[in-house]
Write an enzyme that holds these catalytic residues in place. Structure first.
Site, short mmCIF file in Angstrom:
data_model
loop_
_atom_site.label_atom_id
_atom_site.label_comp_id
_atom_site.label_asym_id
_atom_site.label_seq_id
_atom_site.Cartn_x
_atom_site.Cartn_y
_atom_site.Cartn_z
N ASP A 2 0.82 -1.22 0.00
CA ASP A 2 0.00 0.00 0.00
C ASP A 2 0.85 1.26 0.00
OD1 ASP A 2 -2.02 -1.80 0.26
OD2 ASP A 2 -2.38 -1.44 2.40
N ASP A 36 14.88 -6.78 18.64
CA ASP A 36 13.93 -6.84 19.76
C ASP A 36 12.49 -6.73 19.25
OD1 ASP A 36 16.01 -6.87 21.77
OD2 ASP A 36 16.40 -4.78 21.25
N HIS A 77 -1.27 -16.07 10.80
CA HIS A 77 0.12 -15.71 10.44
C HIS A 77 1.09 -16.17 11.52
CE1 HIS A 77 -1.77 -12.38 12.65
NE2 HIS A 77 -0.60 -12.17 13.19
N ASP A 137 -8.60 -10.69 10.84
CA ASP A 137 -10.01 -10.99 10.51
C ASP A 137 -10.47 -10.28 9.23
OD1 ASP A 137 -11.14 -8.63 13.10
OD2 ASP A 137 -9.80 -8.43 11.35
N GLY A 138 -9.53 -10.04 8.30
CA GLY A 138 -9.97 -9.37 7.07
C GLY A 138 -10.08 -7.87 7.29
N GLU A 162 -5.86 -4.41 5.72
CA GLU A 162 -6.23 -2.98 5.85
C GLU A 162 -5.59 -2.23 4.70
OE1 GLU A 162 -8.00 -4.61 8.86
OE2 GLU A 162 -8.40 -2.58 8.11
N HIS A 205 0.69 3.23 18.47
CA HIS A 205 -0.09 2.49 19.48
C HIS A 205 0.54 1.13 19.73
CE1 HIS A 205 -3.88 0.85 21.40
NE2 HIS A 205 -3.37 -0.27 20.91
N GLU A 206 0.81 0.39 18.66
CA GLU A 206 1.33 -0.98 18.84
C GLU A 206 2.68 -0.97 19.54
OE1 GLU A 206 -2.16 -2.24 17.48
OE2 GLU A 206 -0.62 -3.32 18.56
N HIS A 227 2.49 -1.17 23.15
CA HIS A 227 2.43 -2.55 23.67
C HIS A 227 3.84 -3.17 23.68
CE1 HIS A 227 -1.85 -2.60 23.81
NE2 HIS A 227 -2.06 -2.67 22.51
N HIS A 283 -3.90 -1.58 27.29
CA HIS A 283 -4.85 -0.59 26.79
C HIS A 283 -5.27 0.40 27.88
CE1 HIS A 283 -5.90 -3.22 23.14
NE2 HIS A 283 -5.07 -2.25 22.80
N ASP A 338 28.71 25.36 2.62
CA ASP A 338 27.86 26.20 3.49
C ASP A 338 26.61 25.47 3.97
OD1 ASP A 338 29.50 28.43 3.25
OD2 ASP A 338 28.60 28.97 1.31
N ASP A 351 22.76 29.68 4.80
CA ASP A 351 23.42 29.13 5.99
C ASP A 351 23.13 27.63 6.13
OD1 ASP A 351 24.18 31.68 6.67
OD2 ASP A 351 22.39 32.04 7.90
#
Lengths: 379, 83
Positions: A25, A59, A69, A76-77, A102, A119-120, A123, A129, A292, A340
């Site tokens: 995407d 990590d 996966h 879930d699609g 997605e 967000h992830e 975690h 959450h 410069d 500059d």
């Protein structure tokens, strides 16, 4: 905020991450930038640093997949569950998975990768959450304002509960206290809100912008209100003060810094071995003794080096440097005379000439805004 | 009692299934063998209340419109309760 049961967190402050595959995407360079920016959201408020790896273990392993996966949480699609990540730990620990069903974007349409990744990674660092509907760690995806820093106080409280505040921020607080000039022996520190402020060099740096001035530099994330203020020597002890120019090659995670007729290449806070080197090794004629300003235009794969009122550009595809310097105003109408500093942010170039900053649109080939040099700071 | 038109009943059942799936994914709900027992203290009703409380919705224990709207939104795939 809440943490995972048992409060798992990383015992070290420098964490590695690796992007195992890319969504179709977005361009890979945009995925890299979104992931980097999402991590810098957390590093800007903690002592944590993130280093990108392109091979081997890391990590935080980042991947895109649909449906089942290889873990026990199949997607879930389209819609519904859009991504998930695991608490700090070995193997799966810290890993982040994004649902390929997605439509990943870097805008407010579709599902914004930066916002979900931020967000992830909360975690991945140990946050669970939050019930606070304004918090980034709230589980439901919402339209967001890309110009606003995504962390809410609830998120910052949570992550600093686990890792403490950004130590450079503390240093910054100590070192940016502007003492009364009559008292302090030291020359006063540069003040970002001084209207006569000028910069030695400006560059992007891992999703942030770095403004160099004398012995110091500010690090500022475009979406974050505050700026970290550091001594150059605190990051790169062997680098001299008062740099002339700097530019980043994001896809290589390298930043090139010039002083006089030498240049260094750094990755994070490490100077790569074999530097400094002389600038004529880049293909400049011997009569050029300093640069410069400079920037790398990732869209066209060209690096621009500015010397007095002219420039030379290096095309990485043809691996060739302009034979002779070109007048700056020929290629960048409205930018006259010596500059500059210069850097590229999104699709614009920002030229610093004394107290002025010119926003230049390369598509329209004209200056679009005249700004103050401290435009990027909360003055 | 007035029988619900088929369409409405189907829609209602769809909403219940959607909610049940959501509770299984994010609230550790396990539907036991029995069919739904719509008592105020049925496991499903308790879990609905738990979810409504987390999201600051009115805690009714029913699949009302606010709850149904929420379970259809995109979200992080990680549960809201420690599993």
């Amino acid at each position: 905020f809440t943490t995972f049961a048992g409060e798992p967190k990383w015992a070290k402050q420098v964490l590695t991450y690796r992007i195992l595959n890319y969504t179709p995407d977005l361009r890979p360079v945009d995925v890299n930038a979104s992931i980097k920016k999402a991590l810098s959201v957390w590093s800007s408020v903690t002592p944590l640093k993130f280093i990108k790896k392109d091979r081997g273990d890391a990590d935080i392993m980042i991947s895109f997949a649909a449906r089942a996966h290889n873990d026990f949480m199949p997607f879930d699609g389209p819609g519904g569950s859009i991504a998930h990540a695991y608490a700090p730990g070995k193997d799966f620990g810290g890993d982040a998975h994004f649902d390929e069903d997605e439509t990943w974007t870097k805008s407010t349409e579709g599902t914004n990768l930066f916002y979900v990744a931020a967000h992830e990674f909360g975690h991945s660092l140990g946050l669970f959450h939050s019930k606070d509907s304004n918090a980034l760690m709230y589980p439901v995806y919402r339209k967001f304002d890309p110009s606003v820093f995504p962390l809410h106080q609830d998120d910052i409280n949570g992550i600093q509960y686990l890792y403490g505040p950004s130590n450079t921020h503390n240093d910054q607080r100590e070192s940016t206290e502007i003492k009364d000039p009559t008292e302090s022996k030291e020359p006063t520190l540069p003040n970002t809100c001084d209207p006569s402020l000028t910069f030695d060099a400006v560059t992007t740096f891992r999703g942030e912008i770095m403004f160099f001035k004398d012995k110091h530099f500010w690090r500022k994330h475009p979406a974050v209100q505050t700026a970290d203020f550091n001594l150059i020597s605190s990051f790169w002890p062997r680098l001299p003060p008062g740099v002339d120019a700097a530019y980043e090659i994001p896809e290589k995670d390298k930043t090139v810094i010039f002083k006089g007729n030498e240049f260094w290449v750094v990755r994070g806070d490490t100077i790569l071995p074999g530097y400094p080197q002389k600038i004529h090794t880049l293909g400049f004629s011997k009569d050029i003794t300093k640069i410069d300003a400079a920037f790398y235009n990732g869209n066209e794969g060209k690096t621009y080096y500015f010397i007095a009122d002219k420039f030379l550009s290096y095309d990485k595809r043809s691996q060739s440097m302009d034979r002779k310097p070109i007048l700056i105003s020929n290629e960048f109408p409205g930018i006259n005379g010596k500059i500059d500093a210069v850097f590229q942010h999104e699709n614009f170039f920002y030229f610093f000439c004394g107290r002025k900053q010119f926003e230049f649109d390369p598509d329209k080939k004209r200056v679009t805004r005249l700004l103050k040099t401290n435009f990027w700071f909360p003055c | 009692s007035r029988a619900l038109p088929a369409g409405t009943r189907q829609k209602e059942e769809g909403g219940i299934q959607l909610t049940q799936k959501y509770l299984e994914n994010y609230y550790g709900f396990k539907k036991d063998g029995e069919s739904f027992i719509w008592k105020s203290n049925s496991p499903m009703t308790k879990k609905i209340k738990e979810m409504q409380e987390f999201f600051g919705l009115e805690v009714t224990g029913k699949v009302d419109s606010g709850t149904l709207d929420l379970v259809q939104k995109r979200r992080c795939g990680f549960p809201d309760v420690a599993g």
